[in-house]
Scaffold this motif. Structure first.
Motif, PDB file in Angstrom:
ATOM      1  N   ALA A   7       0.843  -1.201   0.000  1.00 11.72           N
ATOM      2  CA  ALA A   7       0.000   0.000   0.000  1.00 11.72           C
ATOM      3  C   ALA A   7       0.878   1.252   0.000  1.00 11.72           C
ATOM      4  O   ALA A   7       0.600   2.219  -0.703  1.00 11.72           O
ATOM      5  CB  ALA A   7      -0.931  -0.005   1.205  1.00 11.72           C
ATOM      6  N   GLN A   8       1.974   1.186   0.764  1.00  8.92           N
ATOM      7  CA  GLN A   8       2.919   2.294   0.819  1.00  8.92           C
ATOM      8  C   GLN A   8       3.498   2.594  -0.562  1.00  8.92           C
ATOM      9  O   GLN A   8       3.546   3.736  -1.011  1.00  8.92           O
ATOM     10  CB  GLN A   8       4.048   1.943   1.801  1.00  8.92           C
ATOM     11  N   SER A   9       3.929   1.555  -1.263  1.00  3.55           N
ATOM     12  CA  SER A   9       4.545   1.808  -2.563  1.00  3.55           C
ATOM     13  C   SER A   9       3.506   2.233  -3.604  1.00  3.55           C
ATOM     14  O   SER A   9       3.800   3.036  -4.481  1.00  3.55           O
ATOM     15  CB  SER A   9       5.385   0.618  -3.034  1.00  3.55           C
ATOM     16  N   ILE A  10       2.276   1.727  -3.480  1.00  7.75           N
ATOM     17  CA  ILE A  10       1.213   2.177  -4.389  1.00  7.75           C
ATOM     18  C   ILE A  10       0.972   3.673  -4.198  1.00  7.75           C
ATOM     19  O   ILE A  10       0.879   4.435  -5.164  1.00  7.75           O
ATOM     20  CB  ILE A  10      -0.092   1.389  -4.136  1.00  7.75           C
ATOM     21  N   LEU A  11       0.911   4.094  -2.940  1.00  8.45           N
ATOM     22  CA  LEU A  11       0.693   5.515  -2.652  1.00  8.45           C
ATOM     23  C   LEU A  11       1.841   6.375  -3.169  1.00  8.45           C
ATOM     24  O   LEU A  11       1.620   7.463  -3.703  1.00  8.45           O
ATOM     25  CB  LEU A  11       0.493   5.731  -1.147  1.00  8.45           C
ATOM     26  N   GLU A  12       3.070   5.867  -3.036  1.00  5.45           N
ATOM     27  CA  GLU A  12       4.224   6.624  -3.531  1.00  5.45           C
ATOM     28  C   GLU A  12       4.155   6.799  -5.047  1.00  5.45           C
ATOM     29  O   GLU A  12       4.400   7.881  -5.578  1.00  5.45           O
ATOM     30  CB  GLU A  12       5.528   5.926  -3.132  1.00  5.45           C
ATOM     31  N   ILE A  13       3.812   5.720  -5.733  1.00  3.00           N
ATOM     32  CA  ILE A  13       3.688   5.776  -7.198  1.00  3.00           C
ATOM     33  C   ILE A  13       2.630   6.799  -7.598  1.00  3.00           C
ATOM     34  O   ILE A  13       2.832   7.620  -8.496  1.00  3.00           O
ATOM     35  CB  ILE A  13       3.305   4.378  -7.759  1.00  3.00           C
ATOM     36  N   CYS A  14       1.501   6.766  -6.903  1.00  2.73           N
ATOM     37  CA  CYS A  14       0.387   7.648  -7.251  1.00  2.73           C
ATOM     38  C   CYS A  14       0.706   9.107  -6.935  1.00  2.73           C
ATOM     39  O   CYS A  14       0.342  10.006  -7.699  1.00  2.73           O
ATOM     40  CB  CYS A  14      -0.883   7.222  -6.524  1.00  2.73           C
TER      41      CYS A  14
END
Ligand SMILES: [Zn+2]
Length: 114
Positions: A7-14
């Motif tokens: 979830a952390q990396s998804i948020l960073e990408i977004c």
């Protein structure tokens, strides 16, 4: 928890994508999640909601599209969709080990920003 890091990396990408578009907020995040990705959807949603508060995605909804498992036999070419819980994949026609062609996905398909 595995899903927390995801979830952390998804948020960073977004957030990176939102900044590129000079957006002030993210409205919606659309994900593709494979049945065979090993990710627990509920845990991912929970982690996302917990982490998004401090980000540009604080008000964003998370939409998840399920991608069913699909396998293809390299020998006879048969394509099938066994249940993801079936961990031993052999071709039902000829018994050869099959290749997984989809179902491992975890990707951001698009985001909506303002
Ligand atoms: Zn086969």
């Amino acid at each position: 928890m595995h899903e927390l890091a995801l979830a952390q990396s998804i948020l960073e990408i977004c957030e990176e994508e939102a900044r590129k578009r000079q957006a002030g907020a993210i409205h919606k995040i659309k994900l593709r999640l494979g049945d065979f990705s090993g990710v627990v959807r509920e845990a991912l949603e929970f982690s996302f909601d917990a982490l998004k508060v401090e980000t540009l995605a604080a008000g964003a909804g998370l939409e998840i599209e399920r991608v069913p498992l699909e396998v293809r036999c390299p020998r006879c070419g048969q394509v099938s969709s066994p249940p993801a819980s079936d961990l031993c994949f052999v071709c039902t026609e000829c018994g050869s080990p099959v290749d997984i062609t989809s179902g491992r996905e975890l990707q951001v398909e698009y985001i909506e920003v303002e």
